[in-house]
Design a protein around this motif. Structure first.
Motif, PDB file in Angstrom:
ATOM      1  N   ARG A   1       0.813  -1.258   0.055  1.00  0.00           N
ATOM      2  CA  ARG A   1       0.057  -0.066  -0.076  1.00  0.00           C
ATOM      3  C   ARG A   1       0.865   1.357   0.031  1.00  0.00           C
ATOM      4  N   SER A   2       0.421   2.266  -0.505  1.00  0.00           N
ATOM      5  CA  SER A   2       1.214   3.471  -0.661  1.00  0.00           C
ATOM      6  C   SER A   2       0.723   4.658   0.067  1.00  0.00           C
ATOM      7  N   ALA A   3       1.282   5.513   0.522  1.00  0.00           N
ATOM      8  CA  ALA A   3       0.792   6.997   0.865  1.00  0.00           C
ATOM      9  C   ALA A   3       1.449   8.085   0.493  1.00  0.00           C
ATOM     10  N   LEU A   4       0.567   9.423   0.474  1.00  0.00           N
ATOM     11  CA  LEU A   4       1.252  10.643   0.054  1.00  0.00           C
ATOM     12  C   LEU A   4       1.273  11.413   1.265  1.00  0.00           C
ATOM     13  N   ILE A   5       2.466  11.981   1.533  1.00  0.00           N
ATOM     14  CA  ILE A   5       2.700  12.717   2.978  1.00  0.00           C
ATOM     15  C   ILE A   5       2.905  14.137   2.565  1.00  0.00           C
ATOM     16  N   VAL A   6       2.144  14.891   3.102  1.00  0.00           N
ATOM     17  CA  VAL A   6       2.315  16.572   2.685  1.00  0.00           C
ATOM     18  C   VAL A   6       2.499  17.462   3.755  1.00  0.00           C
ATOM     19  N   ASP A   7       3.703  17.781   3.974  1.00  0.00           N
ATOM     20  CA  ASP A   7       3.764  18.675   5.377  1.00  0.00           C
ATOM     21  C   ASP A   7       4.897  19.496   5.049  1.00  0.00           C
ATOM     22  N   ASP A   8       5.089  20.732   5.261  1.00  0.00           N
ATOM     23  CA  ASP A   8       6.283  21.605   4.910  1.00  0.00           C
ATOM     24  C   ASP A   8       7.311  21.494   5.944  1.00  0.00           C
ATOM     25  N   GLU A   9       6.947  20.648   7.033  1.00  0.00           N
ATOM     26  CA  GLU A   9       8.189  20.407   8.253  1.00  0.00           C
ATOM     27  C   GLU A   9       8.924  19.117   7.778  1.00  0.00           C
ATOM     28  N   HIS A  10       9.838  19.290   7.764  1.00  0.00           N
ATOM     29  CA  HIS A  10      10.910  18.258   7.413  1.00  0.00           C
ATOM     30  C   HIS A  10      10.651  16.954   8.694  1.00  0.00           C
TER      31      HIS A  10
ATOM     32  N   GLY B   1       4.494  -1.184   6.754  1.00  0.00           N
ATOM     33  CA  GLY B   1       4.699  -1.781   5.557  1.00  0.00           C
ATOM     34  C   GLY B   1       3.997  -1.016   4.319  1.00  0.00           C
ATOM     35  N   LEU B   2       3.959   0.340   4.607  1.00  0.00           N
ATOM     36  CA  LEU B   2       3.350   1.214   3.639  1.00  0.00           C
ATOM     37  C   LEU B   2       4.694   1.931   2.717  1.00  0.00           C
TER      38      LEU B   2
ATOM     39  N   LEU C   1      -3.756   6.243   0.475  1.00  0.00           N
ATOM     40  CA  LEU C   1      -3.787   7.145   1.344  1.00  0.00           C
ATOM     41  C   LEU C   1      -3.155   8.383   1.497  1.00  0.00           C
ATOM     42  N   CYS C   2      -3.599   9.685   1.869  1.00  0.00           N
ATOM     43  CA  CYS C   2      -3.003  10.864   1.832  1.00  0.00           C
ATOM     44  C   CYS C   2      -3.102  11.588   3.380  1.00  0.00           C
TER      45      CYS C   2
END
Ligand SMILES: Nc1ncnc2c1ncn2[C@@H]1O[C@H](COP(=O)(O)OP(=O)(O)OP(=O)(O)O)[C@@H](O)[C@H]1O
Length: 471
Positions: free
Chosen positions: A5-14, A28-29, A51-52
Motif C-alpha cells: 500500500r502507498s501513502a502520500l505525505i504532505v507537510d512543510d516540516e521536514h 509496511g506502506l 491514503l493521503c
C-alpha cells in the motif's frame, strides 16, 4: 492485502515528514512526500495512493484544498489532515470538505497508527464496491435500459434463456447478471465455452466420469452439470455443439438428470440453463446443423444484446468506467478522454464491441503520457473492409475542437480512391494492415487462429505485426 500500500505525505516540516515516513514505513506502506500543495498535485498526477496525510497549513495554500481535490478526483482514496493541537474549527472544516479523519500535532504515534489502519480498511472497502460496480452491465441507451429491465424480470423465473448478440457485446455479462439477480445467486455460476472442448472429451466434461471408465480416467470426476448443481450452467458458443452431444444435452435438460461416463445409474441435477451464441441459431436449425428440439428447449426466453455501434451514446460512460477500472488496477489516476478521442470512438464501428473497446483503452492507457487520452493514443484501426487511408484515421493533429464543431469525419466514409497518388508499397501495406487487423478482431486477437485464417505461419504473422506496427 498482499500488495504494498502507498501513502502520500504532505507537510512543510521536514521532521514531521520524516516521522510519518518512518511510522508508515514500519506499517509496511510505501511513502512519497511533498513539502507543499504544488508538489502534492504533481505527485497525484503521476501515481495513485491508498491514503493521503496532509498538513492544514502549507506554504502555498491550505490542506483543505487538497482534501477537496482528492475527494472529487479519487473518490475512494481516504485523506486525513494534521491540525494544530486544539484547532477544532480547522478539524471540522476538514471533515466537511471530505477528510476521513484528523490527527493533532504533536502527532501521537498510537493515534496515527490507528488512523492509518482504519483508512486502509476504508479504501479497501471502496475498492471492492467499485469492483462490484465494474461487473455491472453499463449503458444509458434505450436499448441497454430495456435490456436491464428485461433481465430483472427474467432473473425471477427459472426458464432457460438464450442470449444472442455479436462477439464481445456482453452476452456472458448478461448471463452472470441473470444469475446474480435470481434465486440461485448463492449457487454456482458455471460458464462453459462449448467450442473449446474437444469432441471426444465432451461427454466426460459435461456429465463427469467414473475412475477407470476410459484410459486416462484415473479418478472419479464430476462434470459441469454437477459443478453447477443448485446454480446456473452457461453454455457459451452453444452453436458449436456437435449434433450427437446436442441429443445428450437435450436429454439431460429434459430429465434433470445425468449419467457420468462409466457410472451404473443416473444422478439428479438441479441446474438452470442459460446459453449464448453470436451465430443465427434459427438458420443453423433450418440447415439441420442444430437440433430444433434443443433449440426450442434452450430458447424459452430469448434476449438480444445490441452491438456497440447501435448504442454509440453509451461510449463515454462505458469508456470512463473501463478507464477507471484499468487505472485503478495500475495504481494510476484515471485519465480523461479529450474531445477528439471521444469523437473518434463514436465514429469507429467497433466490430469487436465492448471487448474491443476494452483492448483499445488498455493500449491507450499504456501510451498516454499525461492526464488525458488523445485520438492519437487510441490507434483505432481502419474500419474492417475499408482500406486504411494514408493518414491515420484520426490524426490528433487537429487543434482543440471549439464548441459546436462537428466531430472528425467517419473513417468508414473514406473512399479507397483517396489513396491514389500514394506510393504502391505503402498502399499495399495499408491493405495488408487492414486485412490483418480485421482477422485479429474476428479471431478475438488469438494470433494462432489469425495466422491460420490468413493462411500464413505464426512466425510470418509475428513478423508482419512488427513490420506494420500493429501490436
Ligand atoms: N454493458 C456493459 N457494461 C460493462 N461492461 C461490459 C458491457 N458489455 C460488455 N462488457 C465487458 O466487455 C467484455 C466482453 O463481454 P462478454 O465476455 O460478456 O461478451 P460476450 O458477448 O460474451 O463475448 P463472446 O461472444 O466473445 O463470448 C467483458 O469484459 C465485459 O465485462
Amino acid at each position: 492485502m498482499s500488495e504494498t500500500r502507498s501513502a502520500l505525505i504532505v507537510d512543510d516540516e521536514h521532521d514531521i515528514r520524516e516521522l510519518l515516513v518512518l511510522t508508515l514505513g514500519r506499517m509496511g506502506l510505501r511513502t512519497d512526500t511533498a513539502p507543499n500543495l504544488a508538489a502534492a498535485r504533481e505527485m497525484l498526477g503521476t501515481a495513485t495512493y491508498d491514503l493521503c496525510l496532509t498538513d492544514m497549513r502549507l506554504p502555498d495554500g491550505s490542506g483543505l484544498e487538497l482534501v477537496g481535490e482528492i475527494s472529487t478526483r479519487f473518490p475512494g482514496m481516504p485523506v486525513a489532515v494534521i491540525t494544530a493541537y486544539g484547532n477544532v474549527e480547522a478539524a471540522v472544516e476538514a471533515l466537511k470538505a471530505g477528510a476521513f479523519d484528523f490527527v493533532n500535532k504533536p502527532v501521537d504515534i498510537h493515534v496515527l497508527r490507528g488512523l492509518v489502519r482504519q483508512a486502509l480498511e476504508l479504501g479497501e472497502r471502496a475498492r471492492r464496491t467499485s469492483e462490484e460496480h465494474s461487473s455491472r452491465l453499463l449503458g444509458a441507451s434505450d436499448a441497454m435500459v430495456t435490456l436491464r429491465n428485461t433481465i430483472a424480470k427474467v432473473a425471477r423465473s427459472q426458464a432457460p434463456v438464450f442470449i444472442n448478440g455479436e462477439s464481445g457485446t456482453g452476452k456472458e455479462l448478461v448471463a452472470r447478471t441473470i444469475h446474480a439477480q435470481g434465486a440461485r445467486a448463492a449457487g454456482p455460476f458455471v460458464p462453459v465455452n462449448c467450442g473449446a472442448i474437444p469432441t471426444e472429451l465432451m461427454e466426460s466434461e459435461f456429465f463427469g466420469h467414473k475412475k477407470g471408465s476410459f484410459t486416462g480416467a484415473h479418478s472419479d470426476k464430476p462434470g459441469l452439470f454437477q459443478a453447477a448443481d443448485g446454480g446456473t450452467l452457461f453454455l457459451d458458443e452453444v452453436a458449436e455443439l456437435p449434433l450427437p452431444m446436442q441429443v445428450k444435452l437435450l436429454r439431460a435438460i429434459q430429465e434433470k438428470s445425468i449419467r457420468p461416463v462409466g457410472a451404473p445409474g443416473e444422478v439428479q441435477v438441479d441446474v438452470r440453463i442459460l446459453s449464448a451464441t453470436h451465430k443465427d441459431l434459427g438458420v443453423l436449425v433450418s440447415e439441420g446443423r442444430f437440433r430444433h428440439d434443443l433449440y426450442y428447449r434452450i430458447n424459452v426466453i430469448g434476449l438480444n444484446v445490441p452491438p456497440l455501434r447501435e448504442r454509440a451514446g453509451d461510449l463515454p460512460l462505458l469508456s470512463n468506467a473501463i478507464l477507471q477500472r484499468l487505472a485503478q488496477a495500475m495504481h494510476r489516476a484515471p485519465p480523461m478522454l479529450d474531445d477528439h478521442a471521444v469523437a473518434a470512438l463514436e465514429a469507429y464501428p467497433f466490430p469487436g464491441n465492448v471487448r474491443e473497446l476494452e483492448n483499445v483503452l488498455e493500449r491507450a492507457l499504456a501510451m498516454a503520457d499525461g492526464d488525458s487520452i488523445t485520438a492519437d493514443d487510441l490507434h483505432l484501426p481502419a474500419a474492417p473492409g475499408a482500406p486504411r487511408t494514408m493518414s491515420p484515421v484520426i490524426t490528433g493533429t487537429h487543434p482543440a475542437l471549439p464548441a459546436g464543431t462537428p466531430p472528425p469525419r467517419d473513417p468508414r466514409t473514406v473512399s479507397p480512391f483517396e489513396t491514389a497518388g500514394t506510393a504502391l508499397p505503402s498502399f499495399i501495406e495499408d491493405i495488408e494492415r487492414a486485412a490483418i487487423q480485421q482477422s485479429l478482431q474476428e479471431n478475438r486477437y488469438n494470433k494462432t487462429k489469425t495466422a491460420a485464417a490468413l493462411g500464413i505461419t505464426f512466425r510470418a504473422l509475428r513478423y508482419k505485426l512488427k513490420k506494420l506496427g500493429i501490436d
